[in-house]
Design an enzyme around this catalytic site. Structure first.
Site, PDB file in Angstrom:
ATOM      1  N   THR A 112       3.617  -7.473 -13.060  1.00  0.00           N
ATOM      2  CA  THR A 112       4.957  -7.596 -12.494  1.00  0.00           C
ATOM      3  C   THR A 112       5.675  -8.819 -13.056  1.00  0.00           C
ATOM      4  O   THR A 112       6.826  -8.738 -13.498  1.00  0.00           O
ATOM      5  CB  THR A 112       4.878  -7.714 -10.964  1.00  0.00           C
ATOM      6  OG1 THR A 112       4.187  -6.581 -10.443  1.00  0.00           O
ATOM      7  CG2 THR A 112       6.259  -7.788 -10.352  1.00  0.00           C
ATOM      8  N   TYR A 149       7.580   4.444  -6.590  1.00  0.00           N
ATOM      9  CA  TYR A 149       8.723   5.367  -6.612  1.00  0.00           C
ATOM     10  C   TYR A 149       8.340   6.791  -6.205  1.00  0.00           C
ATOM     11  O   TYR A 149       9.029   7.422  -5.406  1.00  0.00           O
ATOM     12  CB  TYR A 149       9.427   5.376  -7.994  1.00  0.00           C
ATOM     13  CG  TYR A 149      10.758   6.089  -7.957  1.00  0.00           C
ATOM     14  CD1 TYR A 149      11.864   5.479  -7.385  1.00  0.00           C
ATOM     15  CD2 TYR A 149      10.894   7.375  -8.464  1.00  0.00           C
ATOM     16  CE1 TYR A 149      13.082   6.137  -7.322  1.00  0.00           C
ATOM     17  CE2 TYR A 149      12.116   8.044  -8.411  1.00  0.00           C
ATOM     18  CZ  TYR A 149      13.202   7.427  -7.837  1.00  0.00           C
ATOM     19  OH  TYR A 149      14.404   8.063  -7.777  1.00  0.00           O
ATOM     20  N   TYR A 155      -4.174  -3.080  -7.255  1.00  0.00           N
ATOM     21  CA  TYR A 155      -3.087  -3.996  -6.918  1.00  0.00           C
ATOM     22  C   TYR A 155      -2.305  -3.427  -5.746  1.00  0.00           C
ATOM     23  O   TYR A 155      -1.613  -2.426  -5.869  1.00  0.00           O
ATOM     24  CB  TYR A 155      -2.195  -4.167  -8.152  1.00  0.00           C
ATOM     25  CG  TYR A 155      -1.080  -5.169  -8.032  1.00  0.00           C
ATOM     26  CD1 TYR A 155      -0.995  -6.082  -6.971  1.00  0.00           C
ATOM     27  CD2 TYR A 155      -0.100  -5.222  -9.018  1.00  0.00           C
ATOM     28  CE1 TYR A 155       0.034  -6.992  -6.897  1.00  0.00           C
ATOM     29  CE2 TYR A 155       0.943  -6.140  -8.950  1.00  0.00           C
ATOM     30  CZ  TYR A 155       1.004  -7.019  -7.896  1.00  0.00           C
ATOM     31  OH  TYR A 155       2.031  -7.922  -7.830  1.00  0.00           O
ATOM     32  N   ARG A 181       6.827  -3.762  -3.328  1.00  0.00           N
ATOM     33  CA  ARG A 181       7.385  -3.300  -4.593  1.00  0.00           C
ATOM     34  C   ARG A 181       7.151  -1.811  -4.823  1.00  0.00           C
ATOM     35  O   ARG A 181       7.955  -1.152  -5.474  1.00  0.00           O
ATOM     36  CB  ARG A 181       6.786  -4.090  -5.771  1.00  0.00           C
ATOM     37  CG  ARG A 181       7.328  -5.506  -5.875  1.00  0.00           C
ATOM     38  CD  ARG A 181       6.809  -6.181  -7.139  1.00  0.00           C
ATOM     39  NE  ARG A 181       7.329  -7.535  -7.269  1.00  0.00           N
ATOM     40  CZ  ARG A 181       8.459  -7.857  -7.883  1.00  0.00           C
ATOM     41  NH1 ARG A 181       9.206  -6.899  -8.418  1.00  0.00           N
ATOM     42  NH2 ARG A 181       8.857  -9.107  -7.968  1.00  0.00           N
ATOM     43  N   LYS A 231      -6.264  -6.914  -5.693  1.00  0.00           N
ATOM     44  CA  LYS A 231      -5.292  -8.010  -5.622  1.00  0.00           C
ATOM     45  C   LYS A 231      -4.421  -7.737  -4.409  1.00  0.00           C
ATOM     46  O   LYS A 231      -3.743  -6.711  -4.339  1.00  0.00           O
ATOM     47  CB  LYS A 231      -4.428  -8.077  -6.885  1.00  0.00           C
ATOM     48  CG  LYS A 231      -3.333  -9.147  -6.791  1.00  0.00           C
ATOM     49  CD  LYS A 231      -2.416  -9.139  -8.003  1.00  0.00           C
ATOM     50  CE  LYS A 231      -1.263 -10.136  -7.823  1.00  0.00           C
ATOM     51  NZ  LYS A 231      -0.314 -10.122  -8.957  1.00  0.00           N
ATOM     52  N   ILE A 243      -4.382 -14.475  -8.347  1.00  0.00           N
ATOM     53  CA  ILE A 243      -3.587 -14.042  -9.499  1.00  0.00           C
ATOM     54  C   ILE A 243      -2.174 -14.507  -9.192  1.00  0.00           C
ATOM     55  O   ILE A 243      -1.460 -13.893  -8.398  1.00  0.00           O
ATOM     56  CB  ILE A 243      -3.652 -12.525  -9.700  1.00  0.00           C
ATOM     57  CG1 ILE A 243      -5.118 -12.083  -9.905  1.00  0.00           C
ATOM     58  CG2 ILE A 243      -2.795 -12.099 -10.892  1.00  0.00           C
ATOM     59  CD1 ILE A 243      -5.312 -10.579  -9.975  1.00  0.00           C
TER      60      ILE A 243
END
Length: 324
Positions: free
Chosen positions: A49, A112, A138, A143, A166, A206
Site C-alpha cells: 500500500t 472492491y 494482510y 482499505r 499483518k 510492517i
C-alpha cells in the site's frame, strides 16, 4: 510448536520514490533501501500500500523486487506486497516475484469485489498453492472493505505456506485468540500500536513511519525480545509525535514522502494520482507535529526543509498501471 520467522521483525512498508514527473526514481529506490537496512530494518515490503502498488505497472513491481534483492545483499528479507483483487492476476504476480528473488509474499484481502469469506479463503489458498514462498495475510478492512474474519484466519492457518498475518484492524482480543489457537505469526500494521501488538505476542511490525526512522523500531523490538519494557516504552513514546505526523493528516505514503524529501533523503516527494501531495493546511499540520519530536535515534530534524510546492498535486506517469 514454534515456527522460525522467515520474514524478519522490523519490516519497512517501503515507499516507491518517484521523479517529479512520476516515474520511478531507481537511484532513490536503491539509496532508500540501503538507508533503512543500515538503520536496523531486517525486512523490506515492496509494492505494498505504502509503495503505491495500485498505480505501479507489473514490470515496475517485479523490478522493485529485483532491485531490493540486489541492494539488500542478504541483509534483509524482501517481501512482495503487491497482489491483486483478481486471483489469477495475483498468482501471476507472485510467481514472477518468486522468480525475481522475493523471500516472501504478502496477500491483501481482495478489495472492491467484496467476496464472501469463502471467496477470501479460496483466494488466499490458491495463491499460497501457487508459490513455495512463505505467506503473510494482510488484514486491512479500512482499505479493502471487508475483514478477514477470525474463523477464516483459523482455516487459512492450516495451509502450510500461510505463516503470518499483518494486522491493521486493531482488534487485540482477536489477535490474542489467534495466537493462542494457531502457530501464525502476527505483524503490527498500525504504527501507533507496534508496542501493544508486541506485548501480546506479535513477531514484529510492517511500518510506514519506519521509512523515516527504522532505528527506534529496532530498539523497541530488541527491547521486547530482551524483556526490557522500560526501554521499549521510552522508544514508543519518543516515536509518538512522528507517527502522528506521518499517519494522521494525509495518507501515510504522502506524509512519508513529504518528510523524507524535506530531510533530503529522496529527490522528489511526488506521488501518483489520484494521490496528491499535502495541501497547505495539511502540510502545516505535519510540520507542527514534527516540531514536537524530541530525540530519536537516527533522525535529525534540524535539517528538515519542507517544500510544499514540490509536493503539490500528483503525477500522471507515461505508462498506466494496468492490471496486465
Amino acid at each position: 510448536m514454534t515456527i522460525e520467522n522467515p520474514f524478519g521483525q522490523v519490516l519497512v512498508a517501503l515507499i516507491t520514490p518517484f521523479t517529479a514527473d512520476g516515474e520511478v526514481s531507481w537511484p532513490d529506490v536503491e539509496k532508500h533501501i540501503d538507508d533503512v537496512i543500515s538503520s536496523g530494518a531486517d525486512g523490506i515490503v515492496v509494492t505494498g500500500t505504502t509503495g503505491e502498488t495500485s498505480t505501479l505497472t507489473d514490470p515496475e513491481k517485479i523490478k522493485l523486487v529485483e532491485v531490493a534483492k540486489s541492494v539488500s545483499a542478504g541483509r534483509a528479507k524482501i517481501i512482495t506486497g503487491g497482489g491483486s483483487n483478481e486471483t489469477a492476476h495475483a498468482i501471476e504476480l507472485y510467481k514472477a516475484s518468486e522468480k525475481a528473488g522475493a523471500d516472501g509474499v504478502m496477500i491483501v484481502t481482495p478489495y472492491y469485489n467484496k467476496p464472501t469469506q469463502a471467496g477470501v479463503l479460496t483466494h488466499f489458498r490458491m495463491i499460497a498453492d501457487a508459490t513455495d514462498l512463505p505467506v503473510i495475510l494482510y488484514d486491512i478492512p479500512g482499505r479493502t472493505g471487508i475483514p478477514i474474519t477470525y474463523e477464516t484466519i483459523l482455516r487459512a492457518a492450516k495451509h502450510p505456506n500461510i505463516l503470518a498475518v499483518k494486522d491493521a484492524k486493531g482488534d487485540f482480543s482477536e489477535v490474542s485468540r489467534v495466537l493462542n489457537q494457531t502457530d501464525l505469526m502476527y505483524f503490527s500494521g498500525d504504527d501507533s500500536n507496534v508496542l501493544p501488538h508486541l506485548s501480546i505476542g506479535a513477531s514484529g511490525l510492517i511500518g510506514v513511519t519506519a521509512n523515516i526512522a527504522p532505528a527506534p523500531y529496532r530498539v523497541i523490538v530488541d527491547a521486547v525480545n530482551a524483556g526490557d519494557l522500560a526501554t521499549a516504552t521510552a522508544a514508543h513514546q519518543a516515536l509518538e509525535p512522528l507517527v502522528r505526523a506521518a499517519m494522521t493528516h494525509v495518507p501515510g505514503t504522502v506524509a512519508a514522502k513529504y518528510i523524507l524529501h524535506g530531510l533530503g533523503r529522496i529527490s522528489s516527494p511526488r506521488v501518483r494520482l489520484p494521490l496528491v501531495g499535502p495541501e497547505d493546511a495539511e502540510a502545516a499540520q505535519i510540520e507542527d507535529e514534527l516540531a514536537l519530536v524530541g530525540t530519536i535515534e537516527g533522525l535529525d530534524l534540524s535539517n528538515f526543509r519542507p517544500d510544499r510546492n514540490a509536493a503539490a498535486g500528483g503525477a500522471l506517469p507515461k505508462i498506466a498501471g494496468a492490471t496486465r
